[in-house]
Motif scaffolding. Structure first.
Motif, short mmCIF file in Angstrom:
data_model
loop_
_atom_site.label_atom_id
_atom_site.label_comp_id
_atom_site.label_asym_id
_atom_site.label_seq_id
_atom_site.Cartn_x
_atom_site.Cartn_y
_atom_site.Cartn_z
N VAL A 1 45.72 30.07 39.36
CA VAL A 1 45.98 30.79 37.86
C VAL A 1 46.39 32.23 37.85
O VAL A 1 46.21 32.74 39.06
CB VAL A 1 44.85 30.52 36.93
CG1 VAL A 1 43.58 31.45 37.76
CG2 VAL A 1 44.89 30.82 35.51
N ASP A 2 47.44 32.19 36.98
CA ASP A 2 47.85 33.69 36.74
C ASP A 2 46.54 34.60 36.59
O ASP A 2 46.09 34.56 35.31
CB ASP A 2 48.90 33.74 35.69
CG ASP A 2 49.21 35.15 35.33
OD1 ASP A 2 48.81 36.32 36.05
OD2 ASP A 2 50.17 35.38 34.33
N GLY A 3 46.32 35.51 37.57
CA GLY A 3 45.14 36.24 37.36
C GLY A 3 45.04 37.33 36.54
O GLY A 3 44.38 38.36 36.30
N ASN A 4 46.50 37.61 36.01
CA ASN A 4 46.53 38.81 35.02
C ASN A 4 46.74 38.15 33.65
O ASN A 4 46.99 39.10 32.63
CB ASN A 4 48.17 39.21 35.19
CG ASN A 4 47.98 40.34 36.46
OD1 ASN A 4 47.12 40.30 37.35
ND2 ASN A 4 48.80 41.26 36.56
N ASP A 5 46.29 37.04 33.30
CA ASP A 5 46.53 36.69 31.99
C ASP A 5 45.01 36.00 31.79
O ASP A 5 44.42 35.07 32.11
CB ASP A 5 47.31 35.22 31.94
CG ASP A 5 47.35 34.65 30.87
OD1 ASP A 5 46.40 34.79 29.77
OD2 ASP A 5 48.30 33.81 30.26
N VAL A 6 44.34 36.98 30.95
CA VAL A 6 42.80 36.70 30.80
C VAL A 6 42.43 35.36 29.91
O VAL A 6 41.49 34.70 30.44
CB VAL A 6 42.09 38.06 29.99
CG1 VAL A 6 42.50 37.76 28.41
CG2 VAL A 6 40.68 37.67 30.10
N GLU A 7 43.23 35.08 28.97
CA GLU A 7 43.37 33.45 28.51
C GLU A 7 43.30 32.47 29.31
O GLU A 7 42.52 31.54 29.39
CB GLU A 7 43.99 33.36 27.04
CG GLU A 7 43.29 34.53 25.98
CD GLU A 7 44.04 33.99 24.56
OE1 GLU A 7 44.50 33.14 24.60
OE2 GLU A 7 44.35 34.77 23.90
N ALA A 8 44.30 32.41 30.36
CA ALA A 8 44.42 31.43 31.09
C ALA A 8 43.47 31.42 32.34
O ALA A 8 42.95 30.18 32.76
CB ALA A 8 45.88 31.76 31.97
N GLU B 1 41.86 29.84 42.32
CA GLU B 1 42.51 31.04 43.09
C GLU B 1 43.32 31.62 41.62
O GLU B 1 44.10 31.40 41.22
CB GLU B 1 43.58 30.58 43.96
CG GLU B 1 44.36 31.70 44.45
CD GLU B 1 45.74 31.19 45.35
OE1 GLU B 1 45.75 30.17 45.41
OE2 GLU B 1 46.38 32.25 46.07
N ALA B 2 43.02 33.00 41.71
CA ALA B 2 43.59 33.83 40.71
C ALA B 2 44.41 34.94 41.47
O ALA B 2 43.82 35.69 42.02
CB ALA B 2 42.41 34.61 39.91
N LYS B 3 45.60 34.87 40.97
CA LYS B 3 46.44 35.60 41.75
C LYS B 3 46.77 37.02 40.88
O LYS B 3 47.18 37.04 40.03
CB LYS B 3 47.96 34.95 41.75
CG LYS B 3 47.72 33.79 42.83
CD LYS B 3 49.21 33.14 42.73
CE LYS B 3 49.19 31.71 43.67
NZ LYS B 3 49.26 31.53 45.13
N THR B 4 46.75 37.98 41.68
CA THR B 4 46.99 39.27 41.17
C THR B 4 47.40 40.33 42.29
O THR B 4 47.76 39.93 43.23
CB THR B 4 45.64 39.73 40.39
OG1 THR B 4 46.06 41.02 39.70
CG2 THR B 4 44.47 40.18 41.25
N MET B 5 47.43 41.57 41.78
CA MET B 5 47.89 42.54 42.69
C MET B 5 46.91 43.80 42.70
O MET B 5 46.35 44.17 41.40
CB MET B 5 49.12 43.14 42.37
CG MET B 5 49.61 44.21 43.20
SD MET B 5 50.36 43.75 44.95
CE MET B 5 49.84 45.10 45.92
N ARG B 6 46.46 44.41 43.94
CA ARG B 6 45.62 45.41 43.81
C ARG B 6 46.26 46.58 43.53
O ARG B 6 47.09 46.91 44.51
CB ARG B 6 44.77 45.36 45.27
CG ARG B 6 43.30 46.69 45.10
CD ARG B 6 43.01 46.67 46.62
NE ARG B 6 44.18 47.66 47.38
CZ ARG B 6 44.35 47.42 48.58
NH1 ARG B 6 43.79 46.78 49.55
NH2 ARG B 6 45.40 48.41 48.90
#
Ligand code: TPP
Ligand code: MG
Length: 330
Positions: free
Chosen positions: A215-222, A244-249
């Motif tokens: 899931v797109d870890g930058n989209d809180v509703e997703a 798996e929530a994808k984001t960037m540190r």
């Protein structure tokens, strides 16, 4: 790949959307003040940057019920706050004060937790929060309680042997357990391409016969939608899920780390996807809130964090005579 399709996006009421925004904004404001405080030399313990992780820690834990338990990691400030650890208690902890969660034992996000709030203390060794969470999930199953346990780890944690052992056991026992892997592209200075060949960590679920979803870890509703599905499936006896929530540190591993090893183009790519700012823009565009309302939330968060810092800085240090207390079980 065992990708499960998330059910229909839950229709969140405007008040719930503003609640999600409030927790993300509080986490962001906390993080920004923490960075400033440490750069001014007023910090005491270790810190871990939260920038980029707000939608994961908030969206995932918002999907839990009050009787569920969570075993967060060091990027999950949003989870600690949402579950009820106050900014005062956490800042007092970071400043090593007696009023802190660990009463000055560990001036860090390490170890903070409160079982009365359903939060396991963060276990520094990665990924030991996984078997701890699984143990809770198995106890719920044995007692026939409709409760769910959630654990968090990072991409780096997902490369450790214990990750695989825990997933296998969770699958075999059909445990009511949800695992969130925060894939933020780096494990300290090691980029993901240097630690695994697979494209997605969610793919690993297939090896254990359980669903895995990215899931797109930058989209809180997703994040909320996918995790809520996983939590409800676990509660209904459907077993564990790997999310798996994808984001960037977006900052260094911790404040001492300038992260010069991260290519600036990569950061620029993710900067425009900032989870907090993008959600604010979406709330405005969808007419969920006006600018004045969002500004008011921002002001409220700033006031809470400033109060917490003032409280922590004015709090007494722990009494050295108590040093042995709460360290060993009697
Ligand atoms: C067993 C173990 N080895 C090393 C460390 C030191 N350490 C703390 S965080 C970290 C990086 C973890 O990377 P990842 O799992 O991707 O999480 P992130 O910090 O990127 O959120 C390391 C090596 C640790 N806590 N535990
Ligand atoms: Mg990582």
């Amino acid at each position: 790949m065992t990708t499960i399709k998330p059910g229909p996006t839950p229709s969140l009421a405007p008040a719930q959307k503003l609640t999600l925004y409030y927790w993300m904004r509080l986490t962001r404001t906390f993080d920004e003040h923490m960075v400033a405080l440490w750069k001014q030399g007023r910090g005491v313990g270790g810190t871990f940057s939260q920038r980029g992780h707000e939608a994961i820690s908030v969206g995932a834990s918002y999907a839990l019920g009050p009787a569920d338990v969570v075993a967060p990691m060091h990027r999950d400030l949003g989870t600690y706050l949402l579950r009820g650890l106050t900014p005062r208690r956490i800042f007092a902890n970071l400043l090593g004060r007696a009023a802190g969660v660990t009463h000055g034992r560990d001036a860090n996000l390490h170890g903070i937790g409160d079982l009365s709030l359903g939060i396991f203390g963060f276990i520094s060794h990665l990924p030991h929060s996984l078997p701890a969470g699984l143990g809770a999930a198995m106890s719920f199953r044995y007692r026939d309680e409709p409760r769910v346990a959630m654990s968090f780890t990072g991409d780096g944690g997902s490369s450790a042997g214990l990750f695989h052992e825990t997933l296998n056991l969770a699958a075999v026992y059909n445990a009511p357990w949800v695992l969130i892997v925060e894939n933020n592209q780096y494990a300290y200075s090691t980029p993901i391409r240097q630690q695994m060949k697979v494209i997605g960590i969610a793919q690993r679920a297939e090896a254990y016969g359980i669903p895995g979803v990215a899931v797109d870890g930058n989209d809180v509703e997703a994040v909320y939608a996918v995790v809520r599905d996983a939590v409800e499936r676990a509660r209904a006896g459907g077993g564990p899920t790997l999310v798996e929530a994808k984001t960037m540190r977006m900052l260094g591993h911790a404040i001492h780390d300038g992260a010069e090893y991260v290519p600036p183009e990569l950061l620029a790519e993710w900067e425009v996807r900032d989870p907090v700012l993008c959600y604010a823009a979406r709330l405005l565009a969808d007419g969920v809130a006006g600018q004045a309302e969002l500004d008011e939330i921002e002001r409220r968060c700033a006031a809470e964090i400033e109060d917490a810092i003032a409280f922590a800085e004015a709090s007494p240090w722990p009494d050295p005579a108590t040093i042995g207390e709460g360290v060993y079980a009697p």
